[in-house]
Design an enzyme around this catalytic site. Structure first.
Site, PDB file in Angstrom:
ATOM      1  N   GLY A  14       0.596  -1.116  -0.147  1.00  0.00           N
ATOM      2  CA  GLY A  14      -0.145  -0.146  -0.152  1.00  0.00           C
ATOM      3  C   GLY A  14       1.018   1.641   0.132  1.00  0.00           C
ATOM      4  O   GLY A  14       0.302   2.674   0.552  1.00  0.00           O
ATOM      5  N   ALA A  15       2.232   1.459  -0.588  1.00  0.00           N
ATOM      6  CA  ALA A  15       3.078   2.477  -0.352  1.00  0.00           C
ATOM      7  C   ALA A  15       2.363   3.613  -1.579  1.00  0.00           C
ATOM      8  O   ALA A  15       3.039   4.040  -1.236  1.00  0.00           O
ATOM      9  CB  ALA A  15       3.910   1.577  -0.726  1.00  0.00           C
ATOM     10  N   THR A  16       1.713   3.386  -2.162  1.00  0.00           N
ATOM     11  CA  THR A  16       1.231   4.180  -3.319  1.00  0.00           C
ATOM     12  C   THR A  16       0.026   5.433  -2.374  1.00  0.00           C
ATOM     13  O   THR A  16      -0.249   6.352  -3.270  1.00  0.00           O
ATOM     14  CB  THR A  16       0.945   4.059  -4.521  1.00  0.00           C
ATOM     15  OG1 THR A  16      -0.370   2.912  -4.269  1.00  0.00           O
ATOM     16  CG2 THR A  16       2.044   3.379  -5.461  1.00  0.00           C
ATOM     17  N   ARG A  18      -1.930   7.310   1.239  1.00  0.00           N
ATOM     18  CA  ARG A  18      -1.116   9.128   1.760  1.00  0.00           C
ATOM     19  C   ARG A  18       0.119   7.712   3.006  1.00  0.00           C
ATOM     20  O   ARG A  18       0.539   8.303   2.878  1.00  0.00           O
ATOM     21  CB  ARG A  18      -2.137   9.334   1.732  1.00  0.00           C
ATOM     22  CG  ARG A  18      -2.557  10.556   3.002  1.00  0.00           C
ATOM     23  CD  ARG A  18      -3.573  11.183   3.313  1.00  0.00           C
ATOM     24  NE  ARG A  18      -2.953  12.123   4.519  1.00  0.00           N
ATOM     25  CZ  ARG A  18      -2.963  13.729   4.110  1.00  0.00           C
ATOM     26  NH1 ARG A  18      -3.822  14.163   2.729  1.00  0.00           N
ATOM     27  NH2 ARG A  18      -3.038  14.165   4.978  1.00  0.00           N
ATOM     28  N   LEU A  19      -1.022   7.101   3.990  1.00  0.00           N
ATOM     29  CA  LEU A  19      -0.365   6.389   4.984  1.00  0.00           C
ATOM     30  C   LEU A  19       0.968   5.963   4.236  1.00  0.00           C
ATOM     31  O   LEU A  19       2.601   5.869   4.948  1.00  0.00           O
ATOM     32  CB  LEU A  19      -0.762   5.995   5.452  1.00  0.00           C
ATOM     33  CG  LEU A  19      -0.279   4.904   6.927  1.00  0.00           C
ATOM     34  CD1 LEU A  19       0.436   6.660   7.727  1.00  0.00           C
ATOM     35  CD2 LEU A  19      -1.111   4.365   7.633  1.00  0.00           C
ATOM     36  N   LYS A  46       4.705   9.116  -8.534  1.00  0.00           N
ATOM     37  CA  LYS A  46       4.682   8.535  -7.032  1.00  0.00           C
ATOM     38  C   LYS A  46       5.514   7.484  -6.914  1.00  0.00           C
ATOM     39  O   LYS A  46       6.569   7.394  -6.140  1.00  0.00           O
ATOM     40  CB  LYS A  46       3.566   8.481  -6.537  1.00  0.00           C
ATOM     41  CG  LYS A  46       3.591   7.922  -5.390  1.00  0.00           C
ATOM     42  CD  LYS A  46       2.083   8.025  -4.318  1.00  0.00           C
ATOM     43  CE  LYS A  46       1.319   9.350  -4.174  1.00  0.00           C
ATOM     44  NZ  LYS A  46       0.135   9.062  -3.490  1.00  0.00           N
ATOM     45  N   LYS A 131     -11.277  -5.966  11.106  1.00  0.00           N
ATOM     46  CA  LYS A 131      -9.601  -6.188  11.499  1.00  0.00           C
ATOM     47  C   LYS A 131      -9.512  -6.710  12.416  1.00  0.00           C
ATOM     48  O   LYS A 131      -7.964  -7.661  12.834  1.00  0.00           O
ATOM     49  CB  LYS A 131      -9.256  -4.625  12.305  1.00  0.00           C
ATOM     50  CG  LYS A 131      -9.711  -3.225  11.166  1.00  0.00           C
ATOM     51  CD  LYS A 131      -9.698  -1.851  11.187  1.00  0.00           C
ATOM     52  CE  LYS A 131      -9.758  -1.094  10.177  1.00  0.00           C
ATOM     53  NZ  LYS A 131      -9.259   0.476  10.288  1.00  0.00           N
ATOM     54  N   ARG A 135      -6.297  -9.939  13.028  1.00  0.00           N
ATOM     55  CA  ARG A 135      -5.782  -9.803  14.673  1.00  0.00           C
ATOM     56  C   ARG A 135      -5.808 -11.244  15.211  1.00  0.00           C
ATOM     57  O   ARG A 135      -4.829 -12.007  15.749  1.00  0.00           O
ATOM     58  CB  ARG A 135      -6.497  -8.850  15.597  1.00  0.00           C
ATOM     59  CG  ARG A 135      -5.975  -7.472  15.186  1.00  0.00           C
ATOM     60  CD  ARG A 135      -6.221  -7.014  16.506  1.00  0.00           C
ATOM     61  NE  ARG A 135      -5.542  -5.322  17.039  1.00  0.00           N
ATOM     62  CZ  ARG A 135      -6.240  -5.112  18.090  1.00  0.00           C
ATOM     63  NH1 ARG A 135      -6.011  -5.840  19.417  1.00  0.00           N
ATOM     64  NH2 ARG A 135      -4.319  -3.710  17.862  1.00  0.00           N
TER      65      ARG A 135
END
Length: 306
Positions: A14-16, A18-19, A46, A131, A135
């Site tokens: 998910g590198a592109t 924002r976070l 980017k 989520k 976990r």
């Protein structure tokens, strides 16, 4: 001795986003050999920027087991920063990490309230239970992990001073939900990334939940209104909305348009960020572990809205 100082190799998924972009940059700046899993090898601005910074781009996706296995084999740590709506897409990744057996730490895509502590399961359309499912899968497979819980990103709710439907803070009237005294936690996403990268080689955070609760960023609605009134040098006319009024509005508003109000209910009515003690539930406090990390305060964020 040199081996002890060697920085873990990191894969960002998910590198592109924002976070993800912040995570990737902090990883490189911290001296970690950094890899990014990307769907398309065509270099966007980017991606070119990441590549120029020293990030190794690996073609692959969360649906392609072969590319995942190859990417995971190159690293020690995997960090996922995919959007919440795709959180269950991490299931194959978890299985690949388990099969590899060489990953020292997995940081899944959370970056919000602790999904096992929230009290809105009947309202949130499985936002948090998905989520939690990831976990529980990680833990049942015995995969080393760190969970990052940062409350809410500042860009959620704060730009409107927690006024659903508004794009900017009010200048005349404000609605306060509940009694206005329940506190929530807000952290800027670039700061979340900085704290996250700090955990990578830190044994104190292994198999722990890292909570970000920076002093100055734990605010009730009354605190927020008072801060804003001080900045605009004007008193706002307050209207108080009860828990039942907010619940009624949530139920009348179709999903996903009601999720903003679900978050308000979660944090400012139920107190899902602050009703429990971090240490007594086995968590660690990020600002105590990493006092050197500078972060934006809520007051500083509100200054950007003037």
């Amino acid at each position: 001795m040199e081996e002890e100082k060697k920085k873990s190799r990191v894969l960002i998924i998910g590198a592109t986003g924002r976070l993800g972009n912040y995570l990737t940059r902090f990883s490189i700046e911290s001296g970690h050999p950094t890899f990014a899993l990307i769907r398309n090898t065509t270099l966007s601005d980017k991606l070119k920027s990441l590549s120029d910074a020293g990030v190794t781009l690996l073609k692959g996706s969360l649906e392609d087991e072969g590319s995942l296995a190859e990417a995971v084999s190159k690293v020690d740590v995997v960090i996922s920063a995919i959007p919440s709506k795709h959180v269950l897409d991490q299931k194959l990744l978890v299985r690949v990490i388990k099969q590899a057996g060489s990953i020292k730490r997995f940081i899944p895509a959370e970056y919000g309230a602790n999904p096992d502590k929230t009290q809105v399961s009947d309202l949130d359309h499985d936002f948090y239970s998905k989520k939690s499912e990831i976990r529980h899968m990680i833990e049942s497979e015995g995969i080393p992990y760190t969970y990052i819980c940062c409350g809410l990103f500042m860009r959620v709710l704060l730009p409107s001073l927690v006024q659903p439907g508004l794009q900017s803070p009010p200048t005349d009237k404000v609605t306060v939900f509940g009694d206005g005294n329940v506190k929530a936690v807000f952290v800027n996403d670039v700061d979340v990334a900085a704290f996250t990268i700090k955990t990578i080689d830190d044994p104190r955070t292994l198999n722990k939940t890292l909570y970000l609760s920076p002093p100055g960023n734990i605010c009730s609605m009354n605190d927020l209104v008072e801060l804003w009134e001080g900045k605009i040098e004007k008193k706002l006319e307050k209207t108080f909305a009860t828990e039942n009024q907010l619940l009624k509005k949530i139920k009348e508003t179709p999903y996903p348009d009601n999720m903003e109000m679900v978050f308000i209910y979660s944090v400012f009515i139920k107190g899902d960020h602050t009703y429990f003690d971090i240490e007594s539930c086995g968590g660690v406090n990020g600002t105590e572990l990493y006092p050197d990390v500078k972060y934006m305060t809520v007051s500083e964020f509100l200054d950007t809205l003037l």
